[in-house]
Enzyme design. Sequence first.
Site, PDB file in Angstrom:
ATOM      1  N   HIS A  14    -103.531  28.631 -74.592  1.00 50.63           N
ATOM      2  CA  HIS A  14    -103.322  28.516 -76.051  1.00 50.63           C
ATOM      3  C   HIS A  14    -101.820  28.500 -76.321  1.00 50.63           C
ATOM      4  O   HIS A  14    -101.154  29.533 -76.217  1.00 50.63           O
ATOM      5  CB  HIS A  14    -103.977  29.692 -76.789  1.00 50.63           C
ATOM      6  CG  HIS A  14    -103.879  29.581 -78.285  1.00 50.63           C
ATOM      7  ND1 HIS A  14    -104.990  29.615 -79.100  1.00 50.63           N
ATOM      8  CD2 HIS A  14    -102.818  29.430 -79.110  1.00 50.63           C
ATOM      9  CE1 HIS A  14    -104.605  29.489 -80.360  1.00 50.63           C
ATOM     10  NE2 HIS A  14    -103.287  29.386 -80.394  1.00 50.63           N
ATOM     11  N   HIS A  16     -98.481  26.665 -78.793  1.00 52.05           N
ATOM     12  CA  HIS A  16     -97.906  25.787 -79.820  1.00 52.05           C
ATOM     13  C   HIS A  16     -96.581  25.253 -79.299  1.00 52.05           C
ATOM     14  O   HIS A  16     -95.666  26.024 -79.035  1.00 52.05           O
ATOM     15  CB  HIS A  16     -97.668  26.557 -81.124  1.00 52.05           C
ATOM     16  CG  HIS A  16     -98.923  27.108 -81.707  1.00 52.05           C
ATOM     17  ND1 HIS A  16     -99.690  26.405 -82.611  1.00 52.05           N
ATOM     18  CD2 HIS A  16     -99.577  28.271 -81.487  1.00 52.05           C
ATOM     19  CE1 HIS A  16    -100.755  27.130 -82.932  1.00 52.05           C
ATOM     20  NE2 HIS A  16    -100.716  28.270 -82.259  1.00 52.05           N
ATOM     21  N   ARG A  18     -95.064  22.462 -80.965  1.00 53.90           N
ATOM     22  CA  ARG A  18     -94.389  21.708 -82.040  1.00 53.90           C
ATOM     23  C   ARG A  18     -94.064  20.290 -81.548  1.00 53.90           C
ATOM     24  O   ARG A  18     -94.736  19.786 -80.661  1.00 53.90           O
ATOM     25  CB  ARG A  18     -93.131  22.429 -82.546  1.00 53.90           C
ATOM     26  CG  ARG A  18     -93.296  23.928 -82.791  1.00 53.90           C
ATOM     27  CD  ARG A  18     -94.401  24.282 -83.746  1.00 53.90           C
ATOM     28  NE  ARG A  18     -94.379  25.719 -84.077  1.00 53.90           N
ATOM     29  CZ  ARG A  18     -95.433  26.394 -84.475  1.00 53.90           C
ATOM     30  NH1 ARG A  18     -96.615  25.811 -84.592  1.00 53.90           N
ATOM     31  NH2 ARG A  18     -95.335  27.674 -84.760  1.00 53.90           N
ATOM     32  N   ASN A  42    -101.889  21.786 -84.497  1.00 49.85           N
ATOM     33  CA  ASN A  42    -101.512  22.017 -85.907  1.00 49.85           C
ATOM     34  C   ASN A  42    -100.092  21.537 -86.203  1.00 49.85           C
ATOM     35  O   ASN A  42     -99.241  22.290 -86.659  1.00 49.85           O
ATOM     36  CB  ASN A  42    -101.703  23.486 -86.313  1.00 49.85           C
ATOM     37  CG  ASN A  42    -100.842  24.457 -85.518  1.00 49.85           C
ATOM     38  OD1 ASN A  42    -100.474  24.182 -84.372  1.00 49.85           O
ATOM     39  ND2 ASN A  42    -100.516  25.584 -86.115  1.00 49.85           N
ATOM     40  N   HIS A 137    -110.013  29.590 -84.324  1.00 50.76           N
ATOM     41  CA  HIS A 137    -109.189  30.603 -84.993  1.00 50.76           C
ATOM     42  C   HIS A 137    -110.150  31.433 -85.829  1.00 50.76           C
ATOM     43  O   HIS A 137    -110.666  30.963 -86.847  1.00 50.76           O
ATOM     44  CB  HIS A 137    -108.116  29.954 -85.879  1.00 50.76           C
ATOM     45  CG  HIS A 137    -107.224  30.975 -86.530  1.00 50.76           C
ATOM     46  ND1 HIS A 137    -105.914  31.165 -86.163  1.00 50.76           N
ATOM     47  CD2 HIS A 137    -107.479  31.897 -87.493  1.00 50.76           C
ATOM     48  CE1 HIS A 137    -105.397  32.166 -86.877  1.00 50.76           C
ATOM     49  NE2 HIS A 137    -106.331  32.610 -87.701  1.00 50.76           N
ATOM     50  N   HIS A 252     -90.998  29.543 -84.544  1.00 48.61           N
ATOM     51  CA  HIS A 252     -90.551  29.194 -85.900  1.00 48.61           C
ATOM     52  C   HIS A 252     -89.051  29.433 -85.966  1.00 48.61           C
ATOM     53  O   HIS A 252     -88.565  30.437 -85.434  1.00 48.61           O
ATOM     54  CB  HIS A 252     -91.232  30.095 -86.944  1.00 48.61           C
ATOM     55  CG  HIS A 252     -92.677  29.809 -87.151  1.00 48.61           C
ATOM     56  ND1 HIS A 252     -93.135  28.816 -87.982  1.00 48.61           N
ATOM     57  CD2 HIS A 252     -93.780  30.384 -86.622  1.00 48.61           C
ATOM     58  CE1 HIS A 252     -94.460  28.796 -87.969  1.00 48.61           C
ATOM     59  NE2 HIS A 252     -94.885  29.736 -87.138  1.00 48.61           N
TER      60      HIS A 252
END
Length: 345
Positions: A14, A16, A18, A42, A137, A252
């Site tokens: 899992h 992210h 970007r 996402n 999720h 982020h």
Amino acid sequence: MSDLLTLRRPDDWHLHLRDGAAMQAVLPHTAQRFARAVIMPNLKPPVTTTTLAREYRDRIRAAVPQGLRFEPLMTLYLTDNMPTAEIDRAREAGFVVGCKLYPAGATTHSDAGVTDVARIDAVLERMAEVGLVLQVHGEVTHEAVDVFDREQRFIDDVLAPLVARHPTLRVVFEHITTRAAVEFVRGARAGVGATITPQHLLYNRNEIFRGGIRPHYYCLPILKTEDDRHALLEAATSGDPRFFLGTDSAPHARHTKENACGCAGMYSAHAGIELYALAFERAGALARLPAFAADFGADFYGLPRNEDTITLQRRPWTPPASYDFGTDRIVPMFAGESLNWSLVS
Ligand code: DOR
Ligand code: ZN
């Protein structure tokens, strides 16, 4: 106690990544440690089609630093309107391992997510038929439900009925955070597994408020109680193959976290295996790390286990205050704090 730990190269189930310059900045951290990762869809706009997933995969593969091998395992972002034909296209493409269910409004870039799982029943049925995995999720989004209760409510209201309605669908309950989730997975039918993040093994919710409000400890699902953390640690270190590694590393830019309305997500890819080594060692269960990190996820997804290895050394190091993140900076987990295990090779 040995100062070296060699294990089968792990995978991150899992992640992210970007896109663009941000992806270029964070991908090396993952690719140095992990052979493969399940890439969350996402983006803005979300990765809703096999064509978009192919293009995103190509961009990721092009950004892998020379000398490293890394395989992105792609996921599609489920919406209310996903056609079942898209599931067939995804299966035929071969590089898509599953589809991600974001309840609409649950988290970062989830506004295009599913408003009611009843709307995607036909898609879930097709996924079960062709063997794609559902990544979930697991949080309800009603305003009236306390943010700390959203996972538990999701189990009762959405996940348990969904798993029963689709008895052959393989389901990963992503980034579980509660004792209730551990118990649900333990009691579930075959084909239900869960990923566990390093932050939910290392911290309880006090961390968000220690001496003031600390936005770098804010992620979703939010950190829970010490009792929940113990249940997760117990599950991760138990040798039960239904629980496996998924960092949920979610970068982020610093100014979007240190903000009056800070984004959810913790960045952990820079120490994506080292943080688990710390958690497992503190639990007296380092010997259980290799299977959790490198065997159980591959087995669940029906993919071969990796053949090469990585080596960790017991040598303290301190993650920096921040890393480059395209035109911005990101603040990593354990910034300025000492970690006991280092990656050697
Ligand atoms: O904390 C989170 N960050 N939770 C999620 O579910 C999404 C993620 C992100 O994409 O930033
Ligand atoms: Zn995530």
